[in-house]
Design a protein around this motif. Structure first.
Motif, short mmCIF file in Angstrom:
data_model
loop_
_atom_site.label_atom_id
_atom_site.label_comp_id
_atom_site.label_asym_id
_atom_site.label_seq_id
_atom_site.Cartn_x
_atom_site.Cartn_y
_atom_site.Cartn_z
N UNK A 66 41.01 40.67 46.84
CA UNK A 66 42.44 40.40 47.04
C UNK A 66 43.28 41.00 45.93
N UNK A 67 42.64 41.56 44.91
CA UNK A 67 43.34 42.32 43.88
C UNK A 67 44.08 41.50 42.85
N UNK A 68 43.80 40.19 42.75
CA UNK A 68 44.57 39.32 41.85
C UNK A 68 43.89 39.11 40.49
N UNK A 69 43.01 40.03 40.11
CA UNK A 69 42.28 39.92 38.85
C UNK A 69 43.17 40.30 37.66
N UNK A 70 42.86 39.77 36.50
CA UNK A 70 43.58 40.09 35.28
C UNK A 70 42.90 41.24 34.54
N UNK A 71 43.63 41.86 33.64
CA UNK A 71 43.02 42.79 32.70
C UNK A 71 42.31 41.97 31.62
N UNK A 72 41.24 42.53 31.00
CA UNK A 72 40.76 43.91 31.14
C UNK A 72 39.82 44.14 32.31
N UNK A 73 39.67 43.13 33.18
CA UNK A 73 38.64 43.20 34.21
C UNK A 73 38.99 44.18 35.32
N UNK A 74 40.30 44.36 35.60
CA UNK A 74 40.69 45.37 36.58
C UNK A 74 40.22 46.74 36.14
N UNK A 75 40.43 47.06 34.88
CA UNK A 75 40.01 48.37 34.36
C UNK A 75 38.50 48.51 34.36
N UNK A 76 37.78 47.43 34.12
CA UNK A 76 36.32 47.48 34.17
C UNK A 76 35.84 47.79 35.58
N UNK A 77 36.44 47.14 36.56
CA UNK A 77 36.09 47.40 37.96
C UNK A 77 36.34 48.87 38.31
N UNK A 78 37.52 49.36 37.94
CA UNK A 78 37.88 50.74 38.27
C UNK A 78 36.95 51.73 37.58
N UNK A 79 36.61 51.47 36.34
CA UNK A 79 35.74 52.37 35.59
C UNK A 79 34.35 52.45 36.22
N UNK A 80 33.80 51.31 36.62
CA UNK A 80 32.48 51.30 37.25
C UNK A 80 32.49 52.07 38.56
N UNK A 81 33.56 51.91 39.34
CA UNK A 81 33.64 52.61 40.63
C UNK A 81 33.89 54.10 40.44
N UNK A 82 34.77 54.45 39.51
CA UNK A 82 35.06 55.86 39.24
C UNK A 82 33.80 56.63 38.87
N UNK A 83 33.02 56.07 37.97
CA UNK A 83 31.84 56.77 37.46
C UNK A 83 30.73 56.84 38.49
N UNK A 84 30.64 55.84 39.36
CA UNK A 84 29.51 55.76 40.28
C UNK A 84 29.79 56.34 41.66
N UNK A 85 31.05 56.64 41.96
CA UNK A 85 31.39 57.13 43.30
C UNK A 85 31.74 56.01 44.26
N UNK A 86 31.96 54.80 43.73
CA UNK A 86 32.30 53.66 44.57
C UNK A 86 33.78 53.55 44.85
N UNK A 87 34.14 52.59 45.70
CA UNK A 87 35.52 52.39 46.13
C UNK A 87 36.00 51.00 45.72
N UNK A 88 37.29 50.91 45.42
CA UNK A 88 37.94 49.62 45.21
C UNK A 88 38.85 49.40 46.42
N UNK A 89 38.52 48.36 47.19
CA UNK A 89 39.22 48.12 48.45
C UNK A 89 40.10 46.88 48.31
N UNK A 90 41.41 47.10 48.29
CA UNK A 90 42.37 46.00 48.17
C UNK A 90 42.78 45.50 49.55
N UNK A 91 42.73 44.21 49.74
CA UNK A 91 43.24 43.59 50.96
C UNK A 91 44.70 43.23 50.72
N UNK A 92 45.60 44.07 51.22
CA UNK A 92 47.03 43.80 51.12
C UNK A 92 47.41 42.94 52.32
N UNK A 93 47.43 41.65 52.11
CA UNK A 93 47.49 40.70 53.22
C UNK A 93 48.87 40.61 53.85
#
Length: 368
Positions: free
Chosen positions: A222-249
């Motif tokens: 749902x994308x409601x995470x705080x920093x620095x955890x948002x950046x950690x998520x993005x970094x893991x996905x960027x490096x690995x080829x993964x996706x961050x999928x936001x549910x814009x409700x």
């Protein structure tokens, strides 16, 4: 057939559970919200969840999500998972994951399958094992039993019964499950945010264990995470080829409160942050968005506003429109009509988006 308690309009796409139509929620929110809040409160007390984020002056600060709960001794945060015992914050730490996991054969019914490496081969050979769908491989699907939202239409509401479970799986144990033929890990739920400490740790161990092989880290959130955890998520996905999928409700803050019980401000703010990273790795796309087309509430105006918001950030960000199926407290609404889904796709394209997809089309109903 439902009737709005404010304007007396009757329609099949008005929920008697919510009690009001979308227009009256948007235009008269302060008047209608107290009654809608009662529905949210009931939906939470049934499972022993707090009705509001705790704000104790002497409480410990959680700091993981938009609520930023101040939790007093012996109580839990809004998610029901984070708690304070003997002066310490517990729940969702790397050694105490409250979850279950299973394996999906690839390609799977992931929200992002229309653009992800597992479903399309996008990013081969760096991020995919084949030029097309990764047939013969599998995804480690991780379902977390907690959430910072309270969606009245939750498609996986059964997790609420397990939020207080004492059975745990450590990050190390979870990572070790990603053995041969596993090329991606997808965190969802519930939502990963209340257990982001566990998810990040498990992802890092799994990537290390993969020894340079394909191991994508993906998130459905749902994308409601705080920093620095948002950046950690993005970094893991960027490096690995993964996706961050936001549910814009929803776009309207009023509709979002009515459906989900909380603000969408942090979600939209975080989406803007990740949109700035999109060009660092456009293929496969780092960021995608999805919206569940709740009949009568997520109408064409909501979708048009969401789509314009995305397009203004980057028109190449993929957007998936999903069919609603009656669930949980909104079981008095119909399934999304095919004509509604098609109209919403058109307004999203008209807003400037280049890649608008209709997901789970098998659920769509004929016109009503």
């Amino acid at each position: 057939m439902g009737t709005c308690n404010y304007c007396n309009t009757s329609s099949r796409t008005i929920s008697n559970t919510i009690g009001y139509c979308a227009d009256c929620i948007r235009n008269n929110f302060d008047v209608v919200w107290p009654q809608i809040k009662k529905v949210h409160d009931q939906s939470r007390t049934t499972y022993g969840l707090p009705t509001d984020p705790p704000r104790s002056k002497n409480g410990l600060q959680c700091g993981l999500c938009v609520h930023d709960c101040q939790i007093p001794e012996g109580h839990t945060g809004f998610c029901g998972l984070r708690r304070v015992e003997n002066g310490r914050m517990r729940g969702g730490r790397p050694h105490e994951g409250n979850l279950y996991y299973y394996f999906d054969p690839l390609p799977t019914n992931c929200v992002g399958d229309f653009v992800c490496p597992a479903g399309t081969g996008c990013g081969y050979p760096q991020y995919s094992v084949s030029r097309g769908p990764e047939i013969g491989y599998r995804n480690l699907a991780v379902f977390y039993h907690a959430c910072a939202f309270n969606c009245l239409y939750c498609q996986n509401h059964q997790f609420k019964q397990r939020t207080f479970s004492t059975k745990t799986i450590s990050a190390k144990q979870l990572a070790q499950a990603a053995i041969k033929k596993t090329t991606c890990i997808c965190y969802f739920g519930g939502d990963p945010t209340p257990q982001i400490l566990h998810a990040v740790k498990a992802a890092r161990i799994a990537l290390k264990n993969a020894q340079g092989g394909i191991m994508r880290i993906c998130w459905e959130t749902n994308g409601a995470v705080q920093e620095p955890y948002l950046s950690m998520m993005a970094d893991l996905s960027l490096k690995s080829g993964g996706l961050v999928k936001f549910d814009l409700k929803a776009w309207s803050k009023e509709i979002h409160f009515a459906l989900c019980g909380v603000t969408n401000a942090k979600t939209l703010e975080n989406f803007k942050v990740l949109a700035q990273l999109f060009y660092q790795r456009p293929r496969p796309p780092l960021l995608i968005a999805s919206t569940l087309l709740v009949p009568g509430y997520i109408d064409e105006s909501e979708v048009a506003s969401i789509a314009k918001f995305i397009a203004d950030l980057n028109p190449k960000i993929p957007y998936s429109l999903l069919a609603f199926y009656p669930q949980f407290y909104l079981n008095d609404l119909p399934i999304t009509a095919r004509s509604h889904a098609l109209r919403c796709r058109e307004v999203a394209l008209d807003a400037g988006l280049a890649n608008v997809h209709i997901g789970n089309v098998h659920l769509l109903a004929e016109d009503y």
